[in-house]
Write a protein that holds these residues in place. Structure first.
Motif, PDB file in Angstrom:
ATOM      1  N   LEU A  24       0.832  -1.206   0.000  1.00 28.20           N
ATOM      2  CA  LEU A  24       0.000   0.000   0.000  1.00 28.20           C
ATOM      3  C   LEU A  24       0.865   1.254   0.000  1.00 28.20           C
ATOM      4  CD1 LEU A  24      -2.791   1.385   0.225  1.00 28.20           C
ATOM      5  CD2 LEU A  24      -2.573   1.140   2.712  1.00 28.20           C
ATOM      6  N   ALA A  25       1.861   1.289   0.870  1.00 28.57           N
ATOM      7  CA  ALA A  25       2.728   2.461   0.960  1.00 28.57           C
ATOM      8  C   ALA A  25       3.506   2.668  -0.341  1.00 28.57           C
ATOM      9  CB  ALA A  25       3.682   2.321   2.143  1.00 28.57           C
ATOM     10  N   ARG A  26       3.973   1.572  -0.932  1.00 24.81           N
ATOM     11  CA  ARG A  26       4.702   1.681  -2.201  1.00 24.81           C
ATOM     12  C   ARG A  26       3.805   2.269  -3.288  1.00 24.81           C
ATOM     13  NH1 ARG A  26       4.505  -1.335  -6.630  1.00 24.81           N
ATOM     14  NH2 ARG A  26       3.539  -3.149  -5.644  1.00 24.81           N
ATOM     15  N   LYS A  27       2.587   1.759  -3.371  1.00 28.73           N
ATOM     16  CA  LYS A  27       1.661   2.240  -4.402  1.00 28.73           C
ATOM     17  C   LYS A  27       1.238   3.681  -4.141  1.00 28.73           C
ATOM     18  CE  LYS A  27      -0.097  -2.110  -6.112  1.00 28.73           C
ATOM     19  NZ  LYS A  27      -1.291  -2.824  -6.542  1.00 28.73           N
ATOM     20  N   GLN A  28       1.066   4.047  -2.876  1.00 32.91           N
ATOM     21  CA  GLN A  28       0.721   5.428  -2.553  1.00 32.91           C
ATOM     22  C   GLN A  28       1.849   6.380  -2.944  1.00 32.91           C
ATOM     23  OE1 GLN A  28      -0.305   4.970   1.610  1.00 32.91           O
ATOM     24  NE2 GLN A  28      -2.500   5.008   1.149  1.00 32.91           N
ATOM     25  N   ARG A  29       3.059   5.889  -2.919  1.00 32.00           N
ATOM     26  CA  ARG A  29       4.214   6.684  -3.342  1.00 32.00           C
ATOM     27  C   ARG A  29       4.422   6.609  -4.858  1.00 32.00           C
ATOM     28  NH1 ARG A  29       6.763   8.264   1.147  1.00 32.00           N
ATOM     29  NH2 ARG A  29       6.808   6.988   3.003  1.00 32.00           N
ATOM     30  N   GLU A  51       5.726  -8.605  -0.086  1.00 28.81           N
ATOM     31  CA  GLU A  51       4.387  -8.021  -0.163  1.00 28.81           C
ATOM     32  C   GLU A  51       3.302  -9.095  -0.082  1.00 28.81           C
ATOM     33  OE1 GLU A  51       5.247  -3.896  -2.630  1.00 28.81           O
ATOM     34  OE2 GLU A  51       4.214  -5.533  -3.657  1.00 28.81           O
ATOM     35  N   GLY A  52       3.647 -10.315  -0.449  1.00 28.84           N
ATOM     36  CA  GLY A  52       2.696 -11.425  -0.363  1.00 28.84           C
ATOM     37  C   GLY A  52       2.643 -12.064   1.011  1.00 28.84           C
ATOM     38  N   GLY A  53       3.462 -11.568   1.938  1.00 21.60           N
ATOM     39  CA  GLY A  53       3.428 -12.076   3.306  1.00 21.60           C
ATOM     40  C   GLY A  53       4.209 -13.354   3.523  1.00 21.60           C
ATOM     41  N   SER A  54       5.201 -13.602   2.686  1.00 22.25           N
ATOM     42  CA  SER A  54       6.004 -14.816   2.836  1.00 22.25           C
ATOM     43  C   SER A  54       6.763 -14.800   4.154  1.00 22.25           C
ATOM     44  CB  SER A  54       7.002 -14.943   1.686  1.00 22.25           C
ATOM     45  OG  SER A  54       7.901 -16.001   1.936  1.00 22.25           O
ATOM     46  N   LEU A  55       6.654 -15.879   4.880  1.00 21.54           N
ATOM     47  CA  LEU A  55       7.383 -16.000   6.142  1.00 21.54           C
ATOM     48  C   LEU A  55       8.817 -16.473   5.929  1.00 21.54           C
ATOM     49  CD1 LEU A  55       4.470 -17.472   8.225  1.00 21.54           C
ATOM     50  CD2 LEU A  55       5.617 -15.299   8.621  1.00 21.54           C
ATOM     51  N   LYS A  56       9.176 -16.711   4.687  1.00 25.00           N
ATOM     52  CA  LYS A  56      10.540 -17.151   4.381  1.00 25.00           C
ATOM     53  C   LYS A  56      11.444 -15.986   4.007  1.00 25.00           C
ATOM     54  CE  LYS A  56       9.147 -21.743   3.188  1.00 25.00           C
ATOM     55  NZ  LYS A  56       9.286 -22.882   2.307  1.00 25.00           N
ATOM     56  N   SER A  57      10.900 -14.791   3.936  1.00 24.43           N
ATOM     57  CA  SER A  57      11.704 -13.609   3.624  1.00 24.43           C
ATOM     58  C   SER A  57      12.577 -13.260   4.824  1.00 24.43           C
ATOM     59  CB  SER A  57      10.806 -12.414   3.294  1.00 24.43           C
ATOM     60  OG  SER A  57       9.975 -12.697   2.191  1.00 24.43           O
ATOM     61  N   GLU A  58      13.808 -12.813   4.538  1.00 24.82           N
ATOM     62  CA  GLU A  58      14.704 -12.421   5.622  1.00 24.82           C
ATOM     63  C   GLU A  58      14.121 -11.206   6.344  1.00 24.82           C
ATOM     64  OE1 GLU A  58      18.843 -11.903   4.707  1.00 24.82           O
ATOM     65  OE2 GLU A  58      18.727 -13.450   3.144  1.00 24.82           O
ATOM     66  N   ILE A  59      14.140 -11.258   7.656  1.00 25.34           N
ATOM     67  CA  ILE A  59      13.519 -10.192   8.446  1.00 25.34           C
ATOM     68  C   ILE A  59      14.180  -8.842   8.188  1.00 25.34           C
ATOM     69  CG2 ILE A  59      14.909 -10.567  10.518  1.00 25.34           C
ATOM     70  CD1 ILE A  59      12.222 -10.027  12.075  1.00 25.34           C
ATOM     71  N   GLY A  60      15.487  -8.823   7.958  1.00 27.87           N
ATOM     72  CA  GLY A  60      16.168  -7.566   7.671  1.00 27.87           C
ATOM     73  C   GLY A  60      15.687  -6.940   6.373  1.00 27.87           C
ATOM     74  N   LEU A  61      15.432  -7.779   5.370  1.00 26.65           N
ATOM     75  CA  LEU A  61      14.922  -7.260   4.098  1.00 26.65           C
ATOM     76  C   LEU A  61      13.509  -6.728   4.251  1.00 26.65           C
ATOM     77  CD1 LEU A  61      16.206  -9.999   1.601  1.00 26.65           C
ATOM     78  CD2 LEU A  61      17.231  -7.773   2.132  1.00 26.65           C
ATOM     79  N   VAL A  62      12.707  -7.415   5.054  1.00 24.07           N
ATOM     80  CA  VAL A  62      11.329  -6.957   5.295  1.00 24.07           C
ATOM     81  C   VAL A  62      11.354  -5.611   6.014  1.00 24.07           C
ATOM     82  CG1 VAL A  62       9.134  -7.477   6.426  1.00 24.07           C
ATOM     83  CG2 VAL A  62      10.433  -9.320   5.342  1.00 24.07           C
ATOM     84  N   PHE A  63      12.188  -5.494   7.039  1.00 23.07           N
ATOM     85  CA  PHE A  63      12.292  -4.225   7.764  1.00 23.07           C
ATOM     86  C   PHE A  63      12.801  -3.112   6.846  1.00 23.07           C
ATOM     87  CE2 PHE A  63      12.795  -6.032  12.336  1.00 23.07           C
ATOM     88  CZ  PHE A  63      11.440  -6.304  12.369  1.00 23.07           C
ATOM     89  N   GLU A  64      13.776  -3.415   6.002  1.00 22.52           N
ATOM     90  CA  GLU A  64      14.302  -2.406   5.085  1.00 22.52           C
ATOM     91  C   GLU A  64      13.233  -1.953   4.108  1.00 22.52           C
ATOM     92  OE1 GLU A  64      17.177   0.240   3.689  1.00 22.52           O
ATOM     93  OE2 GLU A  64      17.138  -0.969   5.507  1.00 22.52           O
ATOM     94  N   ALA A  65      12.467  -2.896   3.565  1.00 23.36           N
ATOM     95  CA  ALA A  65      11.384  -2.545   2.647  1.00 23.36           C
ATOM     96  C   ALA A  65      10.343  -1.683   3.360  1.00 23.36           C
ATOM     97  CB  ALA A  65      10.735  -3.806   2.078  1.00 23.36           C
ATOM     98  N   ALA A  66      10.024  -2.037   4.601  1.00 23.30           N
ATOM     99  CA  ALA A  66       9.058  -1.246   5.369  1.00 23.30           C
ATOM    100  C   ALA A  66       9.585   0.167   5.601  1.00 23.30           C
ATOM    101  CB  ALA A  66       8.755  -1.932   6.699  1.00 23.30           C
ATOM    102  N   PHE A  67      10.857   0.281   5.935  1.00 26.28           N
ATOM    103  CA  PHE A  67      11.463   1.590   6.166  1.00 26.28           C
ATOM    104  C   PHE A  67      11.433   2.441   4.905  1.00 26.28           C
ATOM    105  CE2 PHE A  67      15.268   4.286   5.911  1.00 26.28           C
ATOM    106  CZ  PHE A  67      14.987   5.161   6.944  1.00 26.28           C
ATOM    107  N   VAL A  68      11.845   1.863   3.777  1.00 28.64           N
ATOM    108  CA  VAL A  68      11.875   2.601   2.513  1.00 28.64           C
ATOM    109  C   VAL A  68      10.466   3.022   2.102  1.00 28.64           C
ATOM    110  CG1 VAL A  68      12.389   2.405   0.040  1.00 28.64           C
ATOM    111  CG2 VAL A  68      14.045   1.588   1.726  1.00 28.64           C
ATOM    112  N   GLY A  70       8.085   3.674   4.115  1.00 29.18           N
ATOM    113  CA  GLY A  70       7.533   4.605   5.080  1.00 29.18           C
ATOM    114  C   GLY A  70       6.518   3.977   6.018  1.00 29.18           C
ATOM    115  N   VAL A  71       6.550   2.652   6.117  1.00 25.29           N
ATOM    116  CA  VAL A  71       5.650   1.959   7.042  1.00 25.29           C
ATOM    117  C   VAL A  71       6.189   2.176   8.449  1.00 25.29           C
ATOM    118  CG1 VAL A  71       4.742  -0.286   7.772  1.00 25.29           C
ATOM    119  CG2 VAL A  71       4.960   0.243   5.343  1.00 25.29           C
ATOM    120  N   ASP A  72       5.346   2.678   9.316  1.00 23.33           N
ATOM    121  CA  ASP A  72       5.735   3.020  10.683  1.00 23.33           C
ATOM    122  C   ASP A  72       5.667   1.776  11.562  1.00 23.33           C
ATOM    123  OD1 ASP A  72       6.385   4.399  12.944  1.00 23.33           O
ATOM    124  OD2 ASP A  72       4.467   5.416  13.134  1.00 23.33           O
TER     125      ASP A  72
END
Length: 110
Positions: A24-29, A51-68, A70-72
């Motif tokens: 959502l944040a990516r599309k809003q941007r 974005e599909g909610g995969s639990l196999k994604s590295e947590i650091g990558l998920v946090f980085e994507a959230a940060f970029v 703008g997900v609080d």
């Protein structure tokens, strides 16, 4: 043979929610998958998994994507993370470094 890892429904729901918040944040941007993935430093397939909610994604990558995106994640734009980390370090310092299992009791009921 490797047994597939299973996760609780709460973990799966949390990953799905975070993935949708990132999308959502990516599309809003108004960022394309390709542009956003490049900015985060990941492949588009990894972005789709996040974005599909995969639990196999590295947590650091998920946090980085959230940060970029703008997900609080922590409600205070990160200002309180350092003090919170310090408080947690203080609490952890009061506990033993290792948790050991209690020795088995001997049954000596002769």
């Amino acid at each position: 043979m490797l047994v597939p890892r299973t996760y609780s429904h709460l973990a799966a729901d949390a990953a799905a929610i975070l993935g949708k918040q990132i999308r959502l944040a990516r599309k809003q941007r108004k960022m394309t998958e390709a542009d956003f993935a490049e900015r985060v430093g990941i492949a588009r397939s990894t972005l789709r998994a996040i974005e599909g909610g995969s639990l196999k994604s590295e947590i650091g990558l998920v946090f980085e994507a959230a940060f970029v995106a703008g997900v609080d994640l922590f409600r205070d734009d990160g200002r309180h993370l350092v003090p919170q980390l310090a408080r947690l370090d203080d609490k952890l310092a009061l506990l033993p470094r290792r948790v050991r299992t209690a020795p088995a009791e001997l049954k000596d009921d002769f």
